[in-house]
Write a protein that holds these residues in place. Sequence first.
Motif, PDB file in Angstrom:
ATOM      1  N   SER A   1      -2.235   8.161 -11.392  1.00  0.00           N
ATOM      2  CA  SER A   1      -3.665   8.499 -11.413  1.00  0.00           C
ATOM      3  C   SER A   1      -4.035   9.372 -12.607  1.00  0.00           C
ATOM      4  O   SER A   1      -3.236  10.189 -13.078  1.00  0.00           O
TER       5      SER A   1
ATOM      6  N   SER B   1      -8.144   4.059  -8.375  1.00  0.00           N
ATOM      7  CA  SER B   1      -7.961   2.693  -7.874  1.00  0.00           C
ATOM      8  C   SER B   1      -7.956   1.677  -9.014  1.00  0.00           C
ATOM      9  O   SER B   1      -7.285   0.641  -8.954  1.00  0.00           O
TER      10      SER B   1
ATOM     11  N   TRP C   1      -4.004  14.578  -9.988  1.00  0.00           N
ATOM     12  CA  TRP C   1      -3.771  14.394  -8.545  1.00  0.00           C
ATOM     13  C   TRP C   1      -2.329  13.962  -8.271  1.00  0.00           C
ATOM     14  O   TRP C   1      -2.079  13.202  -7.338  1.00  0.00           O
TER      15      TRP C   1
ATOM     16  N   SER D   1      -6.993   2.870  -1.744  1.00  0.00           N
ATOM     17  CA  SER D   1      -8.017   3.276  -0.788  1.00  0.00           C
ATOM     18  C   SER D   1      -8.262   2.184   0.253  1.00  0.00           C
ATOM     19  O   SER D   1      -7.841   1.032   0.093  1.00  0.00           O
ATOM     20  N   THR D   2      -8.966   2.556   1.305  1.00  0.00           N
ATOM     21  CA  THR D   2      -9.333   1.593   2.346  1.00  0.00           C
ATOM     22  C   THR D   2     -10.054   0.394   1.740  1.00  0.00           C
ATOM     23  O   THR D   2      -9.805  -0.762   2.119  1.00  0.00           O
TER      24      THR D   2
ATOM     25  N   GLU E   1      -6.648   7.689   3.889  1.00  0.00           N
ATOM     26  CA  GLU E   1      -7.489   6.532   3.559  1.00  0.00           C
ATOM     27  C   GLU E   1      -7.712   6.378   2.053  1.00  0.00           C
ATOM     28  O   GLU E   1      -8.314   5.393   1.621  1.00  0.00           O
ATOM     29  N   ILE E   2      -7.248   7.337   1.285  1.00  0.00           N
ATOM     30  CA  ILE E   2      -7.493   7.333  -0.161  1.00  0.00           C
ATOM     31  C   ILE E   2      -6.216   7.056  -0.951  1.00  0.00           C
ATOM     32  O   ILE E   2      -6.233   6.280  -1.914  1.00  0.00           O
TER      33      ILE E   2
ATOM     34  N   LYS F   1      -8.069  12.041   6.498  1.00  0.00           N
ATOM     35  CA  LYS F   1      -8.991  11.500   5.497  1.00  0.00           C
ATOM     36  C   LYS F   1      -8.261  11.186   4.189  1.00  0.00           C
ATOM     37  O   LYS F   1      -8.543  10.185   3.538  1.00  0.00           O
ATOM     38  N   VAL F   2      -7.290  12.011   3.830  1.00  0.00           N
ATOM     39  CA  VAL F   2      -6.524  11.767   2.615  1.00  0.00           C
ATOM     40  C   VAL F   2      -5.766  10.446   2.723  1.00  0.00           C
ATOM     41  O   VAL F   2      -5.613   9.714   1.732  1.00  0.00           O
TER      42      VAL F   2
END
Length: 382
Positions: free
Chosen positions: A126, A132, A156, A362-363, A357-358, A354-355
């Motif tokens: 990243s 993404s 990140w 990502s979702t 899903e990223i 929540k993390v």
Amino acid sequence: MNLELTADQKAFREECRHFAQTALQPYANDYDKQGAIPRELIGQLAAQGYLGVTIPAEYGGRGMDQVSYGILNEAIGRACSSTRSLITVHSSLTAETILRWGTKEQKDKWLPLLAQGTKLAAFGLSEPGAGSDTSNIQTAYQKQADGFLLNGVKKWITFAQIADLYVIVARGANGITAFLVERNTPGLRIQPLDGILGTRASLLAEIHLTDCLIPAENVLGREGWGLQQIVNTALDNGRYSVACGSLGIARACLEDSIQYTRNRNLFGSLLKDHQLTKQKITNMVTEVKAASLLCLNAGYLRDKKDPDSIIQTTLAKYYASRIANTIASDAVQLHGAMGCHDSLSIQRYFRDAKVMEIIEGSTEIQQILIADHSVASLSSIL
């Protein structure tokens, strides 16, 4: 497919759960507040062989199967997602990728060190402008007579603050290529990141590369094949780890919610006896069971080296990370104000979910992959 775990897998599950419950879970909220997991814990993980579970014994690992690796990630994820993140980036993204695509010299040099936890690894994909959209990678390499010159910024990057080895993905004249970059490389600088929503103890950082000279023997895989070989392999491995870790979060929320509703009185009766509570618990149980089967299926196919394991791993990651969020939200609701306070783990599970899903796609990326694959070959999914 046999849904029954082998005797060895059951024994390993008990081992992992015991470790998570005694060595990790009582301290996980403190790690979250401190923004770091201690070196002592990493030493314990290494001593248990958890940093090299899937690495063959010839390199000092435990040489275990993928179903067992999923069991480990669920157990550790149930207690502390930040610690599970270390296993993901160190083992899934880096060590397993080196095992798949590394030269004999690279394997001989790095796999024993990674399996034993003597060295820690992180995966540098990243960037500030490329998450993404991996095609937008700006970190650049230039071929030199004595190697490759790397320049750019990675952001990140999980556990980059303390890693000893980084896989850095960069763009050059021959396309996107992956490099093994050691921490002591001149021109490499680590800038810690904080303020993250969840997995706060995962020691995120930026990696700044300024004229870093990397020897030619540190190219991982073929030059120009960084996306097709390295990134795709690493993300597939990482998605399996995250899927099982998400299942661990969901299971934690379910178990903690059942325990809380057994003891909480509301309007003259226990919270567990209220109809709406029963509805939430039923949904949680069903979703955890479904996610568990998807993860087990993915692990089973990965052990068989079935080509369909890739899309099934994607499906498991997509579903498990989504239901972890749903269940964590319901768990906070059932706990009321206590679910919002850092004296309990529920709020940490909510943020960590929540993390999930990223990371590792990502979702929305998973939805694209699953839909496209379904249109092309629905039978390979169902």
